[in-house]
Design a protein around this motif. Structure first.
Motif, short mmCIF file in Angstrom:
data_model
loop_
_atom_site.label_atom_id
_atom_site.label_comp_id
_atom_site.label_asym_id
_atom_site.label_seq_id
_atom_site.Cartn_x
_atom_site.Cartn_y
_atom_site.Cartn_z
N PHE A 147 11.47 -32.46 -12.26
CA PHE A 147 12.68 -32.47 -13.09
C PHE A 147 13.45 -33.79 -13.05
N THR A 148 12.94 -34.80 -12.36
CA THR A 148 13.67 -36.07 -12.34
C THR A 148 13.77 -36.67 -13.73
N THR A 149 14.91 -37.26 -14.03
CA THR A 149 15.12 -37.91 -15.33
C THR A 149 15.00 -39.43 -15.23
N ASP A 150 14.95 -39.93 -14.00
CA ASP A 150 14.82 -41.38 -13.79
C ASP A 150 13.34 -41.71 -13.66
N THR A 151 12.69 -42.04 -14.78
CA THR A 151 11.25 -42.27 -14.77
C THR A 151 10.87 -43.53 -13.99
N ASN A 152 11.76 -44.53 -14.00
CA ASN A 152 11.45 -45.74 -13.23
C ASN A 152 11.40 -45.41 -11.74
N GLU A 153 12.32 -44.58 -11.28
CA GLU A 153 12.33 -44.18 -9.88
C GLU A 153 11.07 -43.38 -9.56
N LEU A 154 10.64 -42.55 -10.51
CA LEU A 154 9.44 -41.73 -10.33
C LEU A 154 8.21 -42.61 -10.13
N TRP A 155 8.01 -43.57 -11.02
CA TRP A 155 6.80 -44.38 -11.00
C TRP A 155 6.87 -45.52 -9.99
N ASN A 156 8.03 -45.80 -9.45
CA ASN A 156 8.16 -46.82 -8.41
C ASN A 156 8.15 -46.21 -7.01
N GLY A 157 8.08 -44.89 -6.92
CA GLY A 157 8.24 -44.21 -5.64
C GLY A 157 6.97 -44.14 -4.82
N ASP A 158 7.12 -43.61 -3.62
CA ASP A 158 6.00 -43.49 -2.68
C ASP A 158 4.91 -42.57 -3.21
N ILE A 159 5.31 -41.52 -3.93
CA ILE A 159 4.32 -40.56 -4.40
C ILE A 159 3.43 -41.18 -5.48
N ALA A 160 4.00 -42.02 -6.33
CA ALA A 160 3.17 -42.72 -7.31
C ALA A 160 2.17 -43.63 -6.60
N GLU A 161 2.62 -44.31 -5.56
CA GLU A 161 1.71 -45.15 -4.78
C GLU A 161 0.64 -44.30 -4.12
N HIS A 162 1.02 -43.12 -3.63
CA HIS A 162 0.06 -42.27 -2.93
C HIS A 162 -1.01 -41.73 -3.88
N ILE A 163 -0.62 -41.34 -5.09
CA ILE A 163 -1.63 -40.81 -6.01
C ILE A 163 -2.56 -41.93 -6.47
N VAL A 164 -2.04 -43.15 -6.57
CA VAL A 164 -2.90 -44.29 -6.89
C VAL A 164 -3.91 -44.51 -5.77
N SER A 165 -3.45 -44.40 -4.53
CA SER A 165 -4.37 -44.57 -3.40
C SER A 165 -5.46 -43.49 -3.43
N GLN A 166 -5.09 -42.29 -3.85
CA GLN A 166 -6.05 -41.20 -3.95
C GLN A 166 -7.07 -41.48 -5.05
#
Length: 448
Positions: free
Chosen positions: A319-338
């Motif tokens: 439900f986050t509305t801040d997409t930049n925060e979403l894609w700059n976050g640790d979870i985005a980095e983690h899914i990329v690592s996956q």
């Protein structure tokens, strides 16, 4: 088809002339048995041998010739030994040492048979109690579903093909990015993906995540015999998920009272089970690759969906509305690592990142990938190029001509001049291509 990447590798293995028995390696509950069952549909005969069944294990335990062993296997399965294509799957092979040793004879005497082996606790026992015949088997790493496999599972076969070809139309960019966001939240554990594909309900996934997590916790006694190490492992399995994609310190990990050596040993044990990986940084911007084991490692778990569940991040990400925060976050980095790890079926592949080896320096590049004779930096970040401070520092020290940035925007590129006048090209690549970077590099206009 669901698990298409893994199935394609199995098909390639089956077509080899000098085919060796294949040992599937991967963490528990990544779908090894389900994958082989799917692959078996392409054969005339399928013999499934689960060595948790003592009557089956005793077939291998008997001190008989290989010919007698083979006759017993076919008789037990009520299958004739003829010229039809036959797949034999030896599951839970760690339960009978003789079964492990029999693989060499399948290779040397009956290469016409297709033999696959796997075991739910294989990873934690290999090196201590189990040793496969050297040169007589080959290995395949099985990991959580990739984004392409996720798309195939939810009925987006055509889009999966476009992602594989790196040919998603610009008109479908936002749609594909939204699906990648769902994949980032759900993760790639096969049972979870299959459930979501059937019901399209994220709430229904929570009991599955809880069951998977309980299974890992219940295995602690099998991973370690000493009480102190068991307690340390349980602590990590309870509280370590919030540190996904973070660099960690063993001393006072999450302010616990465990000694540094106890936590370190527990992490090493869990790493052997493939539940997580400790990634140590490279400090040079060029070859050779020499991770600095004196620096703090980055913690990467098996599956991002499991991280989100345990860390309580699902609702926030959804439900986050801040997409930049979403894609700059640790979870985005983690899914990329996956995705980077899921791009290969080779066992033993390690992920890499870079830190500057200078006093008080905070420069850190999310990932490095090796491609031919090149060592290329990857940042997972939205925003302008000026915000890629660490990547610019890396490229100042590097002789490479290209750098990669995974972001939520379209495919673009920028030519940037280093302080000494040398140019390099920064390629901005949509996040949903994270698992296709090696294919993209093959097509790169730089022809590296």
């Amino acid at each position: 088809m669901f698990r298409r990447t893994a199935l394609n590798y199995l098909r390639e293995w089956a077509q080899k002339e000098d085919r060796k028995p294949l040992v599937l390696r991967g963490a528990r509950q990544v779908g090894k048995t389900t994958l082989v069952d799917m692959f078996a549909e392409e054969f005339d005969n399928y013999i499934y041998l689960n060595l948790e069944d003592k009557t089956i294990a005793n077939i291998f335990a008997s001190d008989t010739s290989f010919d007698d062993l083979l006759a017993s296997i076919f008789f037990k399965a009520n299958v004739r030994q003829d010229s039809q294509r036959t797949l034999i799957f030896i599951d839970e092979i760690q339960n009978e040492p003789n079964a492990v040793q029999s693989l060499r004879y399948f290779y040397e005497k009956r290469n016409d048979l297709y033999v696959i082996a796997a075991g739910s606790l294989l990873e934690s026992l290999m090196g201590r109690y189990i040793s496969f015949p050297v040169g007589r088997v080959e290995y395949m790493a099985l990991r959580p579903c990739t984004f392409v496999e996720f798309l195939a599972a939810i009925g987006e076969e055509l889009l999966a093909e476009q992602v594989e070809k790196i040919a998603v139309p610009q008109s479908l960019h936002s749609y594909t990015l939204d699906l990648f966001r769902k994949y980032m939240i759900i993760g790639g554990l096969p049972e979870v993906v299959a459930n979501y594909a059937k019901h399209r309900d994220m709430v229904r996934l929570n009991p599955l995540f809880n069951s998977l997590l309980s299974g890992y916790r219940d295995d602690v006694e099998k991973y370690a015999s000493k009480v102190k190490e068991q307690d340390s492992i349980r602590y990590i399995l309870n509280y370590g998920w919030s540190f996904a994609a973070h660099r960690i310190q063993f001393a006072k990990f999450t302010n616990s009272s465990f000694k540094s050596a106890d936590i370190s040993n527990a992490f090493r044990t869990l790493e052997k089970t493939l539940l997580l990986e400790l990634v140590y940084p490279q400090t040079s911007a060029s070859f050779p690759i020499l991770p600095d084991l004196k620096k703090s490692p980055k913690l990467l778990w098996l599956d991002t969906g499991l991280v989100n569940y345990v860390a309580g991040l699902q609702e926030e990400l959804l439900f986050t509305t801040d997409t930049n925060e979403l894609w700059n976050g640790d979870i985005a980095e983690h899914i990329v690592s996956q995705e980077l790890l899921g791009a290969t079926t080779l066992f033993g592949e390690k992920r890499m990142f870079w830190v500057r080896d200078a006093r008080n320096s905070q420069a850190e590049v999310d990932f490095l990938i090796r491609y031919k004779s090149h060592l290329l930096p990857i940042e997972v970040k939205t925003g302008s190029n000026s915000k890629l401070h660490s990547l610019h520092i890396f490229m100042e020290e590097s002789k490479e001509e290209i750098a990669l940035r995974l972001w939520n925007g379209p495919m673009t590129s920028d030519v940037i001049t280093r302080s000494d006048g040398r140019p390099f090209t920064l390629y901005n690549i949509p996040l949903y291509y994270a698992g296709q970077l090696y294919e993209w590099l093959k097509q790169s206009p730089h022809n590296i």
